[in-house]
Structure formats: structure tokens, C-alpha cells
Design a protein around this motif. Structure first.
Motif, PDB file in Angstrom:
ATOM      1  N   LEU A   1     -29.524  24.986 -23.245  1.00  0.00           N
ATOM      2  CA  LEU A   1     -28.767  25.225 -24.813  1.00  0.00           C
ATOM      3  C   LEU A   1     -28.968  23.680 -25.643  1.00  0.00           C
ATOM      4  CD1 LEU A   1     -26.912  26.846 -26.826  1.00  0.00           C
ATOM      5  CD2 LEU A   1     -25.130  26.432 -25.263  1.00  0.00           C
ATOM      6  N   VAL A   2     -29.243  23.816 -26.747  1.00  0.00           N
ATOM      7  CA  VAL A   2     -29.294  22.621 -27.634  1.00  0.00           C
ATOM      8  C   VAL A   2     -28.381  22.664 -28.931  1.00  0.00           C
ATOM      9  CG1 VAL A   2     -30.869  20.943 -28.822  1.00  0.00           C
ATOM     10  CG2 VAL A   2     -31.815  22.318 -26.853  1.00  0.00           C
ATOM     11  N   VAL A   3     -27.475  21.803 -28.945  1.00  0.00           N
ATOM     12  CA  VAL A   3     -26.520  21.762 -30.107  1.00  0.00           C
ATOM     13  C   VAL A   3     -26.766  20.462 -30.772  1.00  0.00           C
ATOM     14  CG1 VAL A   3     -25.105  23.684 -29.196  1.00  0.00           C
ATOM     15  CG2 VAL A   3     -24.547  21.091 -28.588  1.00  0.00           C
TER      16      VAL A   3
ATOM     17  N   PRO B   1     -27.449  24.096 -18.535  1.00  0.00           N
ATOM     18  CA  PRO B   1     -27.405  22.713 -19.153  1.00  0.00           C
ATOM     19  C   PRO B   1     -27.352  22.632 -20.513  1.00  0.00           C
ATOM     20  CG  PRO B   1     -28.904  22.547 -17.507  1.00  0.00           C
ATOM     21  CD  PRO B   1     -28.591  24.108 -17.581  1.00  0.00           C
ATOM     22  N   VAL B   2     -26.567  21.741 -21.173  1.00  0.00           N
ATOM     23  CA  VAL B   2     -26.500  21.673 -22.629  1.00  0.00           C
ATOM     24  C   VAL B   2     -26.919  20.221 -23.225  1.00  0.00           C
ATOM     25  CG1 VAL B   2     -24.584  21.552 -24.760  1.00  0.00           C
ATOM     26  CG2 VAL B   2     -24.547  23.024 -22.812  1.00  0.00           C
ATOM     27  N   ALA B   3     -27.918  20.297 -23.928  1.00  0.00           N
ATOM     28  CA  ALA B   3     -28.428  19.107 -24.544  1.00  0.00           C
ATOM     29  C   ALA B   3     -27.701  18.970 -25.942  1.00  0.00           C
ATOM     30  CB  ALA B   3     -29.787  19.232 -25.006  1.00  0.00           C
TER      31      ALA B   3
ATOM     32  N   SER C   1     -26.308  31.449 -23.692  1.00  0.00           N
ATOM     33  CA  SER C   1     -26.778  30.819 -22.708  1.00  0.00           C
ATOM     34  C   SER C   1     -26.733  31.466 -21.363  1.00  0.00           C
ATOM     35  CB  SER C   1     -25.686  29.739 -22.475  1.00  0.00           C
ATOM     36  OG  SER C   1     -24.377  30.294 -22.034  1.00  0.00           O
ATOM     37  N   LYS C   2     -26.401  32.748 -21.447  1.00  0.00           N
ATOM     38  CA  LYS C   2     -26.384  33.469 -20.010  1.00  0.00           C
ATOM     39  C   LYS C   2     -27.797  34.035 -19.757  1.00  0.00           C
ATOM     40  CE  LYS C   2     -21.775  35.358 -20.909  1.00  0.00           C
ATOM     41  NZ  LYS C   2     -20.965  36.574 -21.243  1.00  0.00           N
TER      42      LYS C   2
END
Length: 308
Positions: free
Chosen positions: A272-274, A301-303, A266-267
Motif C-alpha cells: 500500500l502506497v500513500v 507493508p505501507v510505503a 490492503s486486504k
């Protein structure tokens, strides 16, 4: 509202402001309308601090509290219209329990966008006590955005007018042991909308058999397993490469804790998708250890995408 809508939940906090800005950019990328939702509760009796001013209202003065509450979504929508010309923005304030309001909104939308932590004056409804139940039970994707997230953080430096800044990779964490078409489709769609590469990270471990690690006795065992995992990943992605031929796919099979690898990836990513397994239990906030870890530590941001 419909499933062709991006919804942003706001409460006046810096986190929800960042979430609304991200949601606006996402709506423009996908050519969808944006809907601003604010959940409002009467917190009387007690003291409430009006957002943006720090002024106090007297206990029981629900009318004053509601006046300030109504300014939150309207102010956000006005700023977004000004900064994103052409964006279609709707506003809705709903009276009710915030978690229930946001769950209902999420299940009617293409994606729901939340701030990662809410400290808003009107109850901080994006704090863990609300965001975690929404993440655990939403039937549609939910994106979590940290305060301070900026549009320029999502792109590589450009090379001038002829070569504008391009989006950083979209990173997908993929567990091949479970059905995950919804998860894969979301990640490919996100990468296609951005014109970004899709980096797929699949983590695996050598299983322990009868109390010992086969790789310790035979190093070739681990190599063979790694080749099998890599082949399985290629097979799983093959039909999606055909559906999204313009997306550059990078496959990455890694040994060890998947969460650690995803946080590291993610850096240098724009998103980022999980995944999260769908559970029908009415109570509980189980989202899985990997998803829980990346929500706390990922730099972007995380989806979170529900799937069977």
C-alpha cells in the motif's frame, strides 16, 4: 550509501527481522544493494537484556552491552545472505540517537524499511517515539512492515510450474488536490518491479454548501461530481501509463473516508502506497490522518512517500 540503496533498520525485534526480510526482497526486485543499519546507544547505568538470550548485564557494563549490540546487524546480514543468494549486503552500526541516525540514513537511500513496532532489548528504537519522527521528516520513501509479514503473503496462489504465483496488486492512495508526482512514480515503479497491477484509489466527498448537502437536494449533483473526479483521475494517470506501459492500472473513485477504503483494499494487496506532505518544521510528527490510519490498520507493508 547512496540513493541507489535499500536500507533496513534492525534492532533484534521480530518486527525489524520482518522488515529486513522485506527489504532484502525489495533490493533483489530492484537490483539494488541492501544496507543493514543498527543505531546503538549506551544505556548505562541500568540493566540491559542481551537480545536473543534474555541474559542481564550489570549496570555500567557498556562493553558487554555493545558486544551484544554488534551481534544484531551481523546476525541479520548473515541470515539474509544465506536465504537470498546473490544479495549484496552491507552492515553499519552507528552510535547516536536512533531517530537522528535513521533520518540520516533515510535521506541517503532509495527507501528505508522499518518494523512497524519495535520491542527490542536494546531500547526498542523502532517504537513510535522513533519511527514517527522518521516518517514525519524523512525526505525519501519509508516502508513500514509488520511482524509476521511473509513473502508468500504478497502473491496469489500459483497454477503450477508453468504459471508461478504472481504478486497481488500494489494499491496507491491518491489525493488529486496536491502535487504528487513523486508518489505516483513510486507506486508505478513498485508495480513494475513486481509485475503487478496498480490499483489507484481516489476518495472524495460531496462538499457541504451553505450548511446543506447539494446531493440531498439534487441526486444528479453527486453523479456529476463523481464523473468529474473519475475524469480528473484518468487525466492525472495518463502520462504515467505512457511511462509504464506494461503496468495494468485499475482506477477506483470512491466516496467517503479514503483511509477506510485503503485499509479495505490492503486486504488483497502486496503493498500500500500513500503520501505525506513535506513540512519543513524541525519539530512535530504530523504525517496526515489518512497515512496515520493506514499505518495502524493496513494488512500489508505501507510505503510512505514524501511530496510537496
Amino acid at each position: 550509501m547512496s540513493q541507489g540503496t535499500v536500507i533496513a533498520a534492525v534492532d533484534g525485534s521480530a518486527e525489524s527481522q520482518a522488515a529486513a526480510q522485506w527489504a532484502a526482497r525489495e533490493a533483489l526486485l530492484r537490483d539494488l544493494p541492501l544496507h543493514i543499519v543498527h543505531a546503538w546507544q549506551d544505556w548505562s547505568p541500568g540493566f540491559a537484556h542481551a537480545p536473543f538470550t534474555g541474559t542481564e548485564t550489570a549496570p555500567g557494563d557498556a562493553a558487554v552491552t555493545r558486544h551484544w549490540a554488534e551481534r544484531v546487524p551481523r546476525g541479520v546480514a548473515d541470515r539474509l545472505r544465506e536465504s537470498h543468494p546473490g544479495l549484496r549486503v552491507g552492515v553499519e552500526q552507528v552510535f547516536g540517537r536512533p531517530a537522528e541516525v535513521l533520518l540520516a540514513a533515510a535521506n541517503k537511500a532509495e527507501v528505508l524499511v522499518l518494523g512497524s513496532r519495535g520491542l527490542g532489548a536494546l531500547g526498542g528504537f523502532l517504537a513510535g517515539s522513533v519511527s514517527m519522527p522518521v516518517l514525519a521528516h524523512a525526505e525519501r520513501p519509508v516502508v513500514v512492515v509488520r511482524a509476521g509479514e511473509r513473502a508468500e503473503d504478497e502473491r496469489r496462489p500459483g497454477d503450477g510450474a508453468d504459471r508461478p504465483a504472481r504478486y497481488l496488486d500494489v494499491v496507491l492512495g491518491l489525493d488529486l488536490t496536491r502535487p504528487c508526482d513523486e508518489l505516483i512514480e513510486y507506486a508505478f515503479s513498485a508495480a513494475a518491479a513486481r509485475g503487478a497491477a496498480l490499483r489507484v484509489v481516489h476518495g472524495w466527498d460531496t462538499p457541504i454548501v451553505y450548511g446543506y448537502e447539494p446531493e440531498a437536494a439534487d441526486p444528479g449533483h453527486g453523479v456529476a461530481m463523481g464523473l468529474r473526479e473519475a475524469s480528473a483521475l484518468t487525466d492525472a494517470l495518463r502520462p504515467w501509463r505512457g511511462k509504464f506501459p506494461d503496468v495494468d492500472v485499475k482506477e477506483q473513485c470512491v466516496v467517503g473516508r479514503a483511509a477506510d477504503h485503503l485499509v479495505d483494499a490492503s486486504k488483497d494487496a502486496s503493498l500500500l502506497v500513500v503520501g505525506r506532505r513535506v513540512r519543513r518544521a524541525a519539530i512535530g510528527t504530523h504525517i496526515g490522518p489518512v497515512t496515520h490510519a493506514v499505518l495502524h490498520h493496513a494488512a500489508v507493508p505501507v510505503a510512505v512517500v514524501p511530496h510537496p
